[in-house]
Every structure is written in C-alpha cells, then in structure tokens.
Design an enzyme around this catalytic site. Structure first.
Site, short mmCIF file in Angstrom:
data_model
loop_
_atom_site.label_atom_id
_atom_site.label_comp_id
_atom_site.label_asym_id
_atom_site.label_seq_id
_atom_site.Cartn_x
_atom_site.Cartn_y
_atom_site.Cartn_z
N SER A 120 0.75 -1.21 -0.19
CA SER A 120 -0.02 -0.03 0.11
C SER A 120 0.96 1.17 -0.08
CB SER A 120 -1.14 -0.03 1.20
OG SER A 120 -1.90 0.79 0.95
N LYS B 82 -0.61 -4.56 -3.34
CA LYS B 82 -1.93 -3.97 -2.69
C LYS B 82 -2.27 -2.39 -3.12
CE LYS B 82 -5.64 -2.85 0.12
NZ LYS B 82 -6.20 -1.77 0.20
N ASP C 40 10.56 5.91 -9.97
CA ASP C 40 9.96 6.64 -11.02
C ASP C 40 10.60 8.00 -11.22
OD1 ASP C 40 8.08 4.72 -11.90
OD2 ASP C 40 6.29 5.73 -11.00
#
Length: 723
Positions: free
Chosen positions: A489, A514, A500
């Site tokens: 999460s 998740k 990224d």
C-alpha cells in the site's frame, strides 16, 4: 425438527412458484439427506437449521446495489457469476472438501446458475439451505471422528503404505459417505502420528483430539443465522475483489475497535481460513510484532490463558477467537499455531505473547548508522527503519503543532544522521504494510524538490493526482529503499515514486501489490467495505497486483504463492493510465548492470546469503510436498530429517557469529523462546541485507559521483521530460 422435516415443511408451503429456485434447492437437499439421519444423532442434540431475517434480506439488496453501481470493477450479476459465487461459498464452507460428497454437489446442479438472480432480490434461503446442509455434514463427520477416537487409537494401523493429501482444495469430492469415512480415518491417523512424533502418549493424544472434535461439534450445533449470512455475503462480495467484504454488526464492532487501535490484545490482524484463524499481518509496534515468533500466514489452532487449559479453536468463529485472544494489559496469552512454512497441518508450535495496547510511539521510525570499509575507503551509511505510515490524528485535529507523524519523525532523523556525516541513506520499508496515504505523499516530498507522487483513479475514470508542493529537500544524497513481500500500500506508493523519479534504487523482493482504496459504508445491518479506487504511479503503472519490482532483487523466505495480492482470488488486475509530468533525477540504466554484477559477486561469497538460499531451498522443498506418509517408520524418518535440517541451518548461523552450536533441537527451541521473550533483542539474521543496501549505495557513488546530490542537477532535473 431435522433438516429433512424443515425442508418438507417449507415445500408444503410453496405456491405456484414451486418450480423456482428455493423449491429446486429444497428438493435437492431433501434427496441428499440420508434416511434415519436423526436416529444416528445424539437424542439430546439435534441441529436446528438457521434461517434468514428480514434485516439480512434488506442488507443483501443494498449490498447488491452497491457492488453493481459503486465498486471500482464493472461487474454485473449474471448466470456465470452465480456459478462463481456458488464455488466461492463452497470453498468457504468446505474448502478442503472433507464434509460434502460428490452426491451432495450434484444435487446443487439445478440451483447453481440461479443464485445471482436470487441475490439481487434478497432471496437468501438458497444460501441458507446450502449452509444448513454443510453444518449437518460437519456434525456427521465430527461424530464419526469422536466414535473412532472413543474406540481407541490403539486399533489404528500405522504399518501400511497409506498416504494423505496435504491440500485438498483441488481434490475430487469423495464419492459417498463410505469414501468420506476412509478419508477421515486417514485424517485422524495423521493427527495421531504428528503427536506421537512429538512425544505425546496415546492417552493424552486421545484427550487432545476428543477436546478438538467436541469443541467443533459444539459450535456446529450452535450455528447462528449471522454466521450463514456473513459467509454467504462474503462469497458474493468477493467476486468483485478480495478486499470488498461484509461485516456483520458484531464484526463491525471489532473492526471499529481495531481502527482506533484501542484494542488490548496482541496486535495482529486475523481472518477466517476454512477451519482455521489465519494471521494476515502484524501491527508494527504491537506485542506480537515485538515478540517476533508469530508470522503472517500462521494459522491459530489453540488459545490458552495464564493458569488455564489451552482451548482448541479449530472451527470457531472469528469473533470468538478474537474475544479469546483479547484480555487485560500485561496478561499473557498462549497461541498454538501451524507455522506458515510447516510441512503439514499437524506441525505446530506454541507462542506466548504479553498483551498490551499498540502505542503510536512504538510504531515510530528509528535510525541507525553502519560503517563499511571498501578498498581502503570508509563509508558511513544512515539507516532509517519505517514500520508503518502513521500520524497522530487526534493531536493533529486538536491543533498540536508537535503532533507525531512519519514525515515529521523522518525529517528529524535525517537531520541527525546528516550531523553524523553520512555518505548515503538506506530507508527500510520491509514488512511495512502501509498506513496514512498523506504521509506517503509527504515522505516522498522529503527526497524530491516538488511534483506529483501518486495518482488515484475511481470507478468513473476520474483521476486525482497527489502532489508534493514543497520545493525544499530534506535529503539530496544517494538513496536505497529496501522492500519485501510484506511491503504494501503506502510503502509501494513511496517506493514506486522513488523509482519513477530516478531518485534512488529499490532493493529487495517484489512487494505485496495492494494498490486499491476501500471505504466502509454503513448498511441497515452491519457494514460493507468496498473498493472504490485504484492507485497508479506517476509513470502510469498501477501498484495493484504487480506491486513494485526491485531494481536489484534479494530473495526472501516469504512464500509468494500464499502471501501477496496475486495470490488472492479475484484480485483486480494490473493496468496503466497516462503518466503525469515528473522529474527524472538520475538515469541508472548506464550503471544498473554493473551494480547488479557487483551485488551478485558479493552475494556469491557471502556466507549469510548462502545460508539464506539454503533455508529458502529447504522451505520450498517442504512447500512442494503434496502428500505425507501414514506409515509410522517412514513418517518418523521424514520428521527426523526435517528436524536435522533445521538444526543444521541454525548451527551454521551460530558458527557464522562465533557462537557455540546447539546440541539438540530442544536446545534451539529453548533459545528461540528466550530470545522472543526478550523484547530488547533485534533480528540479526537480516542485518546483512541492510549492509548490502549500504554497499549498493557505495557502488552508486563509485560509479557516478554526480549521484552525491540531486541539488547539483537541479537544472537538469527541472528540464527533464516526463518518462
């Protein structure tokens, strides 16, 4: 009234709709009920079938509407869905296929495709009839087991070459009652064998098994309407995704208590898993997490209180197990569990945990410093461990300017580490199951100047982008983020953003996956937890299902086939949306090959890593076992081989640390118990992973000195196109 009598009574009351769903199922159940059923049962106890209530029917209709019109997944209620609901419901009620026969299943053929239309309109009786039949079959099986035990386990033959299948989820249904009797005789023999190999005498074994089966039998007779409704609704809601579920009024109360962290217990999230209660995850900073022995995917089979006899909880309702585990602060609860890596369900261990409240300060981020010497060059590496993404919401709402939060604490820890003169930083997110979303967003902001951190898409395809608007940077140096399968999460949002942005390297194993957002909605009867949105990285890919794939992989003991989003039925798939413009600070493509090569070279000669690999191979071999022998001599040889391997691995680790080896498995287990009881001890086994994170950070600096600071690249970063 027996089930047969109850169904006959209902049949007589049917009107012209007699060819409908309820009648079809009623006939099916009537035919499947053996003659003389009541005569086989204890005259003093007769199973009373449970029936749906008007409130439950209304809740069912509300749930069906919410699922169809507000869930993230666009899924209608069709004939195909009917079959899937039926299969999921049977999996919940008889997942190991040990109660029902093929004859029972065939009786359901006419009903199976019609459950969906019934669920749309609150017609619950078909689901309740299935539940009642399964309860009746459970009672029959437990009565057979008790009869076998009462005849004496000395009459069981352990000299044959019989085997038993460990996992029957994909097995064929037993043809008839005679086949079930044979299966249950083998199950009893398996349970007896396991206890004999642990040194338990036959008299005690009989007492243990009798207590287990009598406890399960008692609960089967005490089945409640709410049990059937919750099971049926969760089979239904689970078609949309595994995180959408129905909470009965009682379960809702427990959920709300857990959300407020006021529960005095062990700090573990539990769920039903067929007959067992399974540990889903441990609450960071909680008693179980600090004690160290209980692990995710362990299954609880018995619970004991101080000074009282251990109570077998196989077959108990989840709320009853939770009540038993709760208790006054500082009292001790003893759990007997089947470890996640056990070779079969008869292998158990006992864990004693002191109850306490989960305190926010015990979930706080912490720091450490490790020093590395490499070819005459010294490196000082800061390590920040973040157990969860937390925030003291009460203090925040009260206007306390010094309220605790992950981001505030990490900012201060970074400042202290920079005063120590660190060359690089390792952020350890292993076993971090997530937490407050805004904290993940703010934490990313400590390591970038500004920009988006995560995208959230709802069922209407509306996309919300969370941003870090603060141009300040708390730490600009080389960064490594450690993750594992239990990182989930909010942890995945942070790790994905760092990856990224090219802000640092992610090291470890594939994360949980998740990537969905749930909301709890009140119903007229209980609550519905429903998936509304999905997380996407700034590069456009979802964290759902796939998780975050590390740049450099380190294998883990955790069984990925049992733990992780991709191990769950009906999990939402991975997909992607458009990327949002974001900075790319460093391009690791030019050096990632060399970084991996150096990492592999170190691990090829690292004795601790070799030991980890050996342990993983051992565990994998145990997981691949499909059957075990019911021959005493063969089983004993297998048991002793497993125990020898455990002791050999433990002693190899002792030797690495310059410690005396254990002379027996009993000595090892006594030492493990003592270690677990001392909450000040740390897990030294995985220290080499943190150190490896430091070495990777040092490699980054050696290969590209520009990575010493993103501030030197601010112009490049601002001008860089989104990728």
């Amino acid at each position: 009234m027996t089930i047969a009598e109850n169904i006959m009574s209902r049949r007589r009351s049917f009107t012209g709709r007699g060819k409908g769903l309820c009648r079809a199922l009623a006939v099916a159940l009537l035919v499947s009920t053996p003659l003389g059923l009541q005569a086989k049962m204890d005259e003093s106890q007769v199973y009373e079938p449970v029936a749906p209530t008007i409130d439950q029917a209304r809740a069912n209709i509300l749930i069906a509407r919410q699922l169809q019109f507000t869930h993230f997944r666009d899924l209608g209620i069709s004939d195909e869905l009917s079959g899937d609901v039926f299969d999921a419901y049977l999996e919940y009620l008889d997942g190991q296929r040990i109660y029902l026969t093929r004859e029972d299943i065939q009786r359901f053929d006419r009903v199976k495709p019609q459950l969906g239309s019934a669920l749309k309109t609150g017609q619950l009786q078909p689901g309740f009839d299935i539940y009642n039949l399964v309860q009746q079959r459970i009672i029959e099986r437990l009565q057979f087991a008790l009869k076998t035990i009462n005849q004496g386990i000395g009459s069981l033959d352990f000299s044959t070459d019989e085997t038993i299948l460990l996992d029957r989820t994909e097995a064929d249904w037993a043809e008839n009652t005679a086949a079930l009797n044979e299966l249950w005789t083998r199950r009893i023999k398996n349970a007896v064998l396991a206890q004999r190999l642990n040194g338990t005498d036959d008299e005690k074994i009989e007492e243990n098994l009798r207590q287990r089966y009598e406890g399960q039998l008692k609960r089967a007779y005490q089945a409640r309407s709410e049990d059937a409704f919750q099971a049926y609704m969760n089979a239904f809601t689970g078609m949309w995704d595994p995180h959408t579920s129905y909470f009965s009024p009682r379960t809702s109360e427990n959920f709300n208590i857990n959300m407020s962290l006021s529960l005095e217990g062990i700090g573990a999230v539990l769920q039903s898993d067929n007959e067992f209660t399974k540990v889903v995850r441990l609450v960071p900073g909680g008693p179980a997490s600090k004690q160290g022995q209980l692990q995710p995917a362990d299954r609880i089979v018995a619970v004991g209180q101080e000074g009282k006899k251990t109570v077998n909880v196989i077959g108990w309702r989840l709320d009853e197990v939770v009540d038993l585990i709760r208790g006054p602060r500082d009292s001790v609860v003893t759990l007997e569990v089947i470890p996640a890596n056990a070779s079969d369900e008869t292998v158990t261990k006992t864990i004693a945990i002191k109850r306490d409240e989960v305190k926010l300060e015990e979930q706080s981020a912490s720091k450490d410093v490790i020093e590395l010497e490499r070819g005459g060059e010294d490196y000082k590496v800061g390590v920040i461990t973040i157990p969860t993404f937390y925030a003291d919401f009460q203090a925040m709402q009260a206007g306390d300017p010094n309220y605790k939060s992950t981001t505030r604490d990490v900012r201060e820890l970074i400042r202290e580490l920079q005063q120590d003169g660190i060359d690089g930083l390792v952020v350890d997110l292993r076993n971090n199951g997530g937490g407050a979303l805004h904290e993940a967003n703010d934490l990313v902001g400590l390591f970038i100047d500004q920009g988006p951190t995560v995208q959230i898409r709802n069922a209407n395809n509306d996309v919300q982008v969370l941003n870090d608007g603060d141009p300040s940077v708390a730490y600009d140096g080389p960064l490594v983020v450690l993750v594992n399968r239990m990182s989930a999460s909010a942890s995945e949002i942070f790790a994905g953003a760092i990856q990224d942005y090219g802000r640092g390297l992610v090291v470890g194993s594939q994360t949980f996956g998740k990537g969905t957002v749930q909301a709890v909605r009140p119903l007229n009867h209980g609550q519905l937890k429903i998936t509304q949105s999905k997380f996407y990285r700034v590069s456009g890919g979802s964290t759902q299902h796939k998780g975050v794939i590390p740049d450099i992989e380190i294998p883990s003991r955790i069984d990925k086939t049992r733990i992780g989003e991709d191990a769950l039925d009906h999990a939402l798939p991975w997909d992607q949306i458009e990327a949002v413009p974001h900075t790319r600070y460093f391009d690791f493509s030019g050096i990632i090959g060399e970084l991996r090569k150096r990492h592999e070279s170190r691990f090829d000669t690292n004795p601790e890593f070799k030991l980890l690999q050996r342990e993983i191979e051992f565990l994998e071999k145990q997981r691949q076992l499909e059957t075990v022998s019911l021959n005493f001599d063969k089983r004993k040889a297998q048991h002793e081989q497993i125990e020898r391997t455990r002791l050999t691995i433990a002693n190899a680790r002792r030797e690495l640390r310059g410690e005396e080896p254990f002379d027996s498995l009993e000595a090892l287990e006594e030492w493990q118990d003592a270690q677990a009881a001392d909450l000040d001890t740390t897990d030294e086994e995985l220290d080499f992973v943190i150190r490896e994170g430091g070495h990777i950070m040092a490699d980054m600096l050696e290969l590209d000195q520009q990575m010493a600071s993103i501030l030197q690249l601010r112009h490049f970063a601002v001008q860089a196109p989104a990728q």
